[in-house]
Design a protein around this motif. Structure first.
Motif, PDB file in Angstrom:
ATOM      1  N   LEU A   1      34.638 -30.790  -0.719  1.00  0.00           N
ATOM      2  CA  LEU A   1      35.142 -29.987  -1.834  1.00  0.00           C
ATOM      3  C   LEU A   1      34.508 -30.423  -3.156  1.00  0.00           C
ATOM      4  CD1 LEU A   1      37.081 -27.799  -2.885  1.00  0.00           C
ATOM      5  CD2 LEU A   1      38.831 -29.569  -3.058  1.00  0.00           C
ATOM      6  N   GLY A   2      34.438 -31.721  -3.391  1.00  0.00           N
ATOM      7  CA  GLY A   2      33.861 -32.226  -4.643  1.00  0.00           C
ATOM      8  C   GLY A   2      32.393 -31.868  -4.801  1.00  0.00           C
ATOM      9  N   LEU A   3      31.608 -32.055  -3.753  1.00  0.00           N
ATOM     10  CA  LEU A   3      30.187 -31.705  -3.831  1.00  0.00           C
ATOM     11  C   LEU A   3      29.995 -30.205  -4.037  1.00  0.00           C
ATOM     12  CD1 LEU A   3      28.716 -33.997  -1.028  1.00  0.00           C
ATOM     13  CD2 LEU A   3      28.275 -34.170  -3.483  1.00  0.00           C
ATOM     14  N   SER A   4      30.807 -29.401  -3.366  1.00  0.00           N
ATOM     15  CA  SER A   4      30.682 -27.946  -3.497  1.00  0.00           C
ATOM     16  C   SER A   4      31.037 -27.478  -4.899  1.00  0.00           C
ATOM     17  CB  SER A   4      31.579 -27.246  -2.474  1.00  0.00           C
ATOM     18  OG  SER A   4      31.235 -27.635  -1.168  1.00  0.00           O
ATOM     19  N   VAL A   5      32.080 -28.045  -5.471  1.00  0.00           N
ATOM     20  CA  VAL A   5      32.472 -27.680  -6.831  1.00  0.00           C
ATOM     21  C   VAL A   5      31.406 -28.128  -7.829  1.00  0.00           C
ATOM     22  CG1 VAL A   5      34.166 -28.156  -8.653  1.00  0.00           C
ATOM     23  CG2 VAL A   5      34.938 -27.573  -6.351  1.00  0.00           C
ATOM     24  N   THR A   6      30.829 -29.306  -7.609  1.00  0.00           N
ATOM     25  CA  THR A   6      29.756 -29.787  -8.480  1.00  0.00           C
ATOM     26  C   THR A   6      28.551 -28.850  -8.425  1.00  0.00           C
ATOM     27  OG1 THR A   6      30.477 -32.068  -8.202  1.00  0.00           O
ATOM     28  CG2 THR A   6      28.229 -31.734  -8.970  1.00  0.00           C
ATOM     29  N   LEU A   7      28.182 -28.412  -7.230  1.00  0.00           N
ATOM     30  CA  LEU A   7      27.077 -27.451  -7.104  1.00  0.00           C
ATOM     31  C   LEU A   7      27.412 -26.137  -7.797  1.00  0.00           C
ATOM     32  CD1 LEU A   7      25.994 -28.071  -3.403  1.00  0.00           C
ATOM     33  CD2 LEU A   7      24.621 -28.516  -5.441  1.00  0.00           C
ATOM     34  N   ALA A   8      28.642 -25.692  -7.656  1.00  0.00           N
ATOM     35  CA  ALA A   8      29.057 -24.430  -8.289  1.00  0.00           C
ATOM     36  C   ALA A   8      29.028 -24.547  -9.818  1.00  0.00           C
ATOM     37  CB  ALA A   8      30.455 -24.034  -7.819  1.00  0.00           C
ATOM     38  N   LYS A   9      29.450 -25.686 -10.351  1.00  0.00           N
ATOM     39  CA  LYS A   9      29.454 -25.864 -11.806  1.00  0.00           C
ATOM     40  C   LYS A   9      28.046 -25.920 -12.384  1.00  0.00           C
ATOM     41  CE  LYS A   9      32.486 -28.664 -13.635  1.00  0.00           C
ATOM     42  NZ  LYS A   9      33.292 -29.882 -13.886  1.00  0.00           N
ATOM     43  N   GLY A  10      27.053 -26.249 -11.549  1.00  0.00           N
ATOM     44  CA  GLY A  10      25.675 -26.316 -12.008  1.00  0.00           C
ATOM     45  C   GLY A  10      24.957 -24.979 -12.021  1.00  0.00           C
TER      46      GLY A  10
ATOM     47  N   TYR B   1      32.018 -20.787  -0.146  1.00  0.00           N
ATOM     48  CA  TYR B   1      32.558 -20.972   1.197  1.00  0.00           C
ATOM     49  C   TYR B   1      32.674 -22.454   1.536  1.00  0.00           C
ATOM     50  CZ  TYR B   1      33.428 -20.586   6.129  1.00  0.00           C
ATOM     51  OH  TYR B   1      34.001 -20.706   7.367  1.00  0.00           O
ATOM     52  N   ALA B   2      31.708 -23.253   1.106  1.00  0.00           N
ATOM     53  CA  ALA B   2      31.772 -24.694   1.360  1.00  0.00           C
ATOM     54  C   ALA B   2      32.990 -25.309   0.663  1.00  0.00           C
ATOM     55  CB  ALA B   2      30.485 -25.373   0.899  1.00  0.00           C
ATOM     56  N   ALA B   3      33.297 -24.838  -0.542  1.00  0.00           N
ATOM     57  CA  ALA B   3      34.492 -25.310  -1.241  1.00  0.00           C
ATOM     58  C   ALA B   3      35.748 -24.910  -0.460  1.00  0.00           C
ATOM     59  CB  ALA B   3      34.542 -24.752  -2.655  1.00  0.00           C
ATOM     60  N   PHE B   4      35.764 -23.689   0.056  1.00  0.00           N
ATOM     61  CA  PHE B   4      36.883 -23.237   0.890  1.00  0.00           C
ATOM     62  C   PHE B   4      37.020 -24.125   2.132  1.00  0.00           C
ATOM     63  CE2 PHE B   4      37.709 -20.914   4.847  1.00  0.00           C
ATOM     64  CZ  PHE B   4      39.071 -20.678   4.702  1.00  0.00           C
ATOM     65  N   ALA B   5      35.894 -24.439   2.777  1.00  0.00           N
ATOM     66  CA  ALA B   5      35.918 -25.270   3.986  1.00  0.00           C
ATOM     67  C   ALA B   5      36.464 -26.659   3.667  1.00  0.00           C
ATOM     68  CB  ALA B   5      34.525 -25.372   4.593  1.00  0.00           C
TER      69      ALA B   5
END
Length: 172
Positions: free
Chosen positions: A20-29, A41-45
């Motif tokens: 979740l943390g890595l996915s949110v970091t990617l999304a914020k970038g 979807y990765a954040a959802f997973a």
């Protein structure tokens, strides 16, 4: 088996938090356009993995959650993590974090691209691109690892449930 299950649940929870943390970091970038569906979807997973770990921990103390409820949540989380890991692996295929030519316009890594004067322009600098690439590859790896952990905890939970039923049947 009763000692192993909570330990595996702890790892399931920890790895899901990392996903979740890595996915949110990617999304914020993301700078141009919307966040790629794979990142969302990765954040959802990751969230599904956290939910499964919490329900599984609660099932250790609440008999109503033990069995089919926790198995269903674990199965859904397992499938979500597997699908997310496969999706990332497919989108990252052929990329090398140290080679900007393979990463600069990748949908997960670029931070968004736009066309200016008939020229494709992507947002990320080489250092940010390498960082995003490493994060995305780690995200994929943790999704696969958490999938394996979810399957392991599902198996342990199932075996523990069978043992409890056989003990109860013998006591009657």
């Amino acid at each position: 088996m009763q000692i192993i299950t909570p330990v595996i649940r702890a790892f399931q929870f920890l790895f899901a938090i990392v996903v979740l943390g890595l996915s949110v970091t990617l999304a914020k970038g993301q700078r141009y356009g919307s966040v790629p569906a794979a990142t969302g979807y990765a954040a959802f997973a990751g969230g599904a993995g956290i939910l499964a770990a919490l329900v599984g921990c609660a099932a250790l103390f609440v008999n109503a959650l033990d069995g089919i409820v926790s198995w269903t949540v674990d199965a859904v989380a397992s499938l979500a993590l597997l699908a997310g890991g496969i999706e990332f692996a497919v989108l990252l295929r052929g990329t090398s974090c140290s080679n900007i030519e393979t990463t600069w316009d990748n949908v997960l890594l670029s931070g968004g691209c736009t066309t200016i004067d008939h020229q494709k322009t992507c947002m990320s600098s080489p250092s940010k691109l390498k960082s995003r690439c490493t994060s995305a590859k780690a995200d994929a790896a943790f999704m696969f690892i958490d999938f394996v952990v979810c399957v392991a905890v599902l198996a342990c939970s199932f075996l523990l449930s069978r043992n409890r039923r056989s003990i109860k049947a013998g006591v009657v």
